[in-house]
Design an enzyme around this catalytic site. Structure first.
Site, mmCIF file in Angstrom:
data_model
loop_
_atom_site.group_PDB
_atom_site.id
_atom_site.type_symbol
_atom_site.label_atom_id
_atom_site.label_comp_id
_atom_site.label_asym_id
_atom_site.label_seq_id
_atom_site.Cartn_x
_atom_site.Cartn_y
_atom_site.Cartn_z
ATOM 1 N N GLU A 458 -56.240 31.973 -25.764
ATOM 2 C CA GLU A 458 -56.082 33.332 -26.274
ATOM 3 C C GLU A 458 -57.232 33.888 -27.101
ATOM 4 O OE1 GLU A 458 -52.241 33.778 -28.111
ATOM 5 O OE2 GLU A 458 -51.258 33.586 -26.179
ATOM 6 N N GLU A 552 -47.508 29.984 -21.183
ATOM 7 C CA GLU A 552 -46.619 30.203 -22.321
ATOM 8 C C GLU A 552 -45.671 31.341 -21.996
ATOM 9 O OE1 GLU A 552 -48.305 30.792 -26.221
ATOM 10 O OE2 GLU A 552 -49.786 29.212 -25.920
HETATM 11 C C1 GCB Z 1 -49.085 32.281 -28.485
HETATM 12 C C2 GCB Z 1 -49.935 31.163 -28.945
HETATM 13 C C3 GCB Z 1 -49.122 30.013 -29.523
HETATM 14 C C4 GCB Z 1 -47.991 30.563 -30.376
HETATM 15 C C5 GCB Z 1 -47.090 31.396 -29.490
HETATM 16 C C6 GCB Z 1 -45.909 32.008 -30.254
HETATM 17 O O1 GCB Z 1 -49.480 33.112 -27.734
HETATM 18 O O2 GCB Z 1 -50.800 30.682 -27.959
HETATM 19 O O3 GCB Z 1 -49.966 29.192 -30.262
HETATM 20 O O4 GCB Z 1 -47.272 29.553 -31.011
HETATM 21 O O5 GCB Z 1 -47.835 32.453 -28.958
HETATM 22 O O6 GCB Z 1 -44.879 31.369 -30.335
HETATM 23 O O7 GCB Z 1 -46.049 33.094 -30.781
#
Ligand code: GCB
Length: 639
Positions: A458, A552
């Site tokens: 990201e 994700e």
């Molecule tokens: C993301 C990140 C991750 C966070 C996740 C979240 O995009 O890559 O490190 O923990 O979102 O849960 O917001």
């Protein structure tokens, strides 16, 4: 010269000694440790476990959140070598990792420094030790900045203390978080090896390369290799060939390993040996059906005396991206599993075999086959366990937080732009990034489980500056991996099909998307599906011809919080969210994997968006399933 990052082993010629245990420990709030010569012995200290993350061992908040310099110290005993023995051995000191940086002293003398908190480093301490008791001191530091990985900043408080302000969403666990070992290796030793497998009908050609450190540049040695299958049978026999590359080509034949001197750099006392082994009816390493060979590499002198022996386990498989598929052994694979963290209550980020064992058990139970080491390389043992279990790993460098925001998980979807790659700090950052990519690939290149390297999570990818930055990182990484694995990186929502400049660098495209959580969550949930489809349609329209993996997607869910209909933070909402997301993913044939966020609840910095940490786990922090774990189980067992 960088010392070997090979995983330590004990063989006929190699010994190792664990230095794990309780070490002396002291915070250095004023950064006066060096001035006060703490490397010559700590006068005030408490005891601290090594390996360990110090934060969650404390009941005092200032200590838990300590940011700055801190020192560790221990003694170790070196037995006097009997006459004639041990003299030819070098003594190496290996740290599995020190977060985020370390300066190391032996008997009061500085022996080296290391930047980066998630990869091993090794120093030759032969000249610094003596028979009897020796002192080992480490000055560590866990501050965050924009020149080092992972990125963040520090806040200076009124009393002069510092508070870490990560640009990332996991707790800044620190300390000597992985094992420390002394290694005793011969003067002429195996520095490194690598192998590349090519498959054709009923045969595997394994190209091996072995790097030696030679004591005397003129030393004449033989190198051999043995591959032993699971039944204990020698699958490839050793045979030596003292020739240059040309004659090597002439003397290759079936089921024999010819190790021949290549274009060695004899000036630095290093030389390379190559071999080609042809195996008939090889037993391949397959997804969730792992088969490994023991590899034994031996170096002997002209009289046949064994100089060094190294043992490891390898798996024969190929990986490539072709058209819209990720292929393992030429067969398309769909990635099912998780983004994970090294995180557990009290242990913080300390590696622990029992926790890792339970994690594999849970992942196998619900039919997963893959995980991403978000957002940093994990302890060596994770990869060794994945090799044995047939799990696939997307191995990620700690390039996280490349967007100036302590709430980047929220800012990610807003279009916010922070000029991250337009700042003078990027020059140093790039140097560190390249170093850590190099160390990660050097360490992990021989694991059959590692099917791809992820070079970022990201970052702001929408500018020309970001493109220039990452072009260099990808170009460098492509030269480092002998197996030429796919390279990727995880893109956040601002990296849209129209605006992202960096996706062409990736062999498969990883998307982190939260439609139904950060975007159109709660009462707006009904809009989420349309928005998600709209974005995937726009990616489709680009006709990139690359596979996509969802790396994700998830919702914060308090285990045991129920509501009908599902409302945010309830288990029912998490179920609704996944059902919707899967419905969408199933309509796009370029999606070649789904790694949900996250395997388990994990610790983060405190904040109004986090209730005792990030609760997007499918499992709780103590590894019990939320109800969505059963939805995943049903789905993944069917795919
Ligand atoms: C993301 C990140 C991750 C966070 C996740 C979240 O995009 O890559 O490190 O923990 O979102 O849960 O917001």
């Amino acid at each position: 010269m960088m010392e070997s990052l090979l995983y330590p082993c004990v063989t006929a010629t190699r010994m190792k000694l664990s230095l794990d245990g309780m070490w002396k420990f002291s915070f250095d709030r004023d950064k006066k440790g060096e001035e006060k010569h703490w490397e010559k012995g700590l006068s005030e200290y408490e005891m601290m476990p090594v390996p360990g993350s110090f934060a969650d061992l404390y009941t005092d908040k200032k200590k838990k959140n300590y940011c700055g310099d801190f020192w560790y110290e221990t003694d170790f005993f070196i037995p006097g070598a009997p006459e004639g023995e041990g003299k030819e051995k070098r003594t190496l000191l290996r740290f599995g990792s020190v977060t985020h940086r370390a300066a190391v002293y032996v008997n009061g003398q500085k022996i080296g420094e290391h930047e980066g908190g998630f990869l091993p480093f090794v120093f030759d301490i032969t000249e610094y030790i003596c028979p009897g008791v020796n002192r080992l001191s480490v000055k560590a530091n866990n501050e965050l900045n924009e020149e080092c990985l992972p990125c963040g900043t520090v806040k200076k408080n009124k009393d002069g203390s510092l508070t870490a302000k990560p640009y990332f969403d996991f707790f800044n666990y620190s300390g000597i978080q992985r094992s420390v070992e002394l290694l005793f290796v011969p003067e002429t030793s195996i520095e490194d090896y690598s192998y590349v497998t090519e498959l054709s009908k009923g045969e595997a050609k394994v190209d091996l390369e072995v790097k030696l450190r030679i004591k005397e540049a003129s030393e004449d040695v033989n190198v051999s290799v043995e591959l032993i299958d699971e039944a204990g049978k020698i699958a490839a026999d050793e045979k030596l060939c003292n020739a240059d590359r040309k004659s090597l080509l002439q003397c290759k034949s079936k089921a024999e390993a010819f190790l021949c001197e290549g274009d060695g750099d004899s000036a630095s006392g290093c030389s390379e040996y190559v071999a080609s082994v042809l195996l008939e009816n090889p037993i391949l390493w397959k997804v969730r059906d792992a088969h490994l060979y023991d590899i034994i590499i031996r170096v002997t002198d002209k009289s046949g005396k064994l100089l060094d022996e190294y043992r490891d386990r390898i798996g024969l498989r190929t990986v490539e991206v072709k058209d819209k598929d990720i292929l393992v052994n030429g067969e398309p694979v769909y990635l099912k599993g998780y983004g994970k963290h090294e995180d557990f209550s009290i242990l913080g980020r300390t590696f622990n075999y029992s926790v890792a064992r339970r994690d594999f058990e849970c992942m196998k139970w619900n039919g997963a086959n893959c995980f991403r080491t978000s957002h940093y390389p994990y302890a060596d043992e994770w990869y060794r366990m994945a090799d044995e279990e047939g799990f696939l790993i997307i191995d990620e460098v700690p390039a996280v937080g490349m967007m100036r925001s302590t709430h980047n998980f929220v800012d990610a979807g807003t279009g916010k732009y922070t000029y991250f790659f337009e700042t003078p700090t990027v020059l140093k950052l790039k140097k560190n990034h390249l170093q850590q990519v190099g160390e990660m690939i050097a360490r992990d290149k021989n694991h059959p489980s590692v099917i791809a390297f992820s070079l970022f999570n990201e970052p702001e990818t929408t500018s020309e500056y970001a493109y220039e930055y990452f072009s260099e990182i990808f170009e460098a990484a492509r030269k480092l991996d002998p197996q030429n694995r796919p390279l990727t990186g995880a893109l956040e929502k601002n990296s849209s099909p129209e605006k992202c400049r960096c996706y062409p660098l990736l062999d498969f495209i990883c998307l982190n998307r939260y439609y139904g959580w950060y975007i159109s969550g709660g009462e707006d949930f009904e809009e989420a599906e349309g928005k998600f489809r709209d974005e995937l349609d726009r990616w489709k329209a680009l006709e990139t011809d690359k596979p996509f993996v969802m790396t994700e997607f998830g919702t914060d869910t308090l285990s045991g919080n129920h509501s009908l209909p599902g409302t945010m933070w309830s288990e029912e909402y998490q179920n609704d969210y996944y059902e919707m997301n899967f419905r969408v993913l199933d309509d796009y044939d370029f999606i070649r994997g789904e790694l949900v966020w996250n395997f388990a609840d994990f610790a983060t910095s405190e904040g109004i968006f986090r209730v005792g940490g990030n609760k997007k786990g499918i499992f709780t922090r103590d590894r019990q399933p939320k109800s969505s774990a059963f939805i995943l189980k049903k789905r993944w067992e069917e795919i």
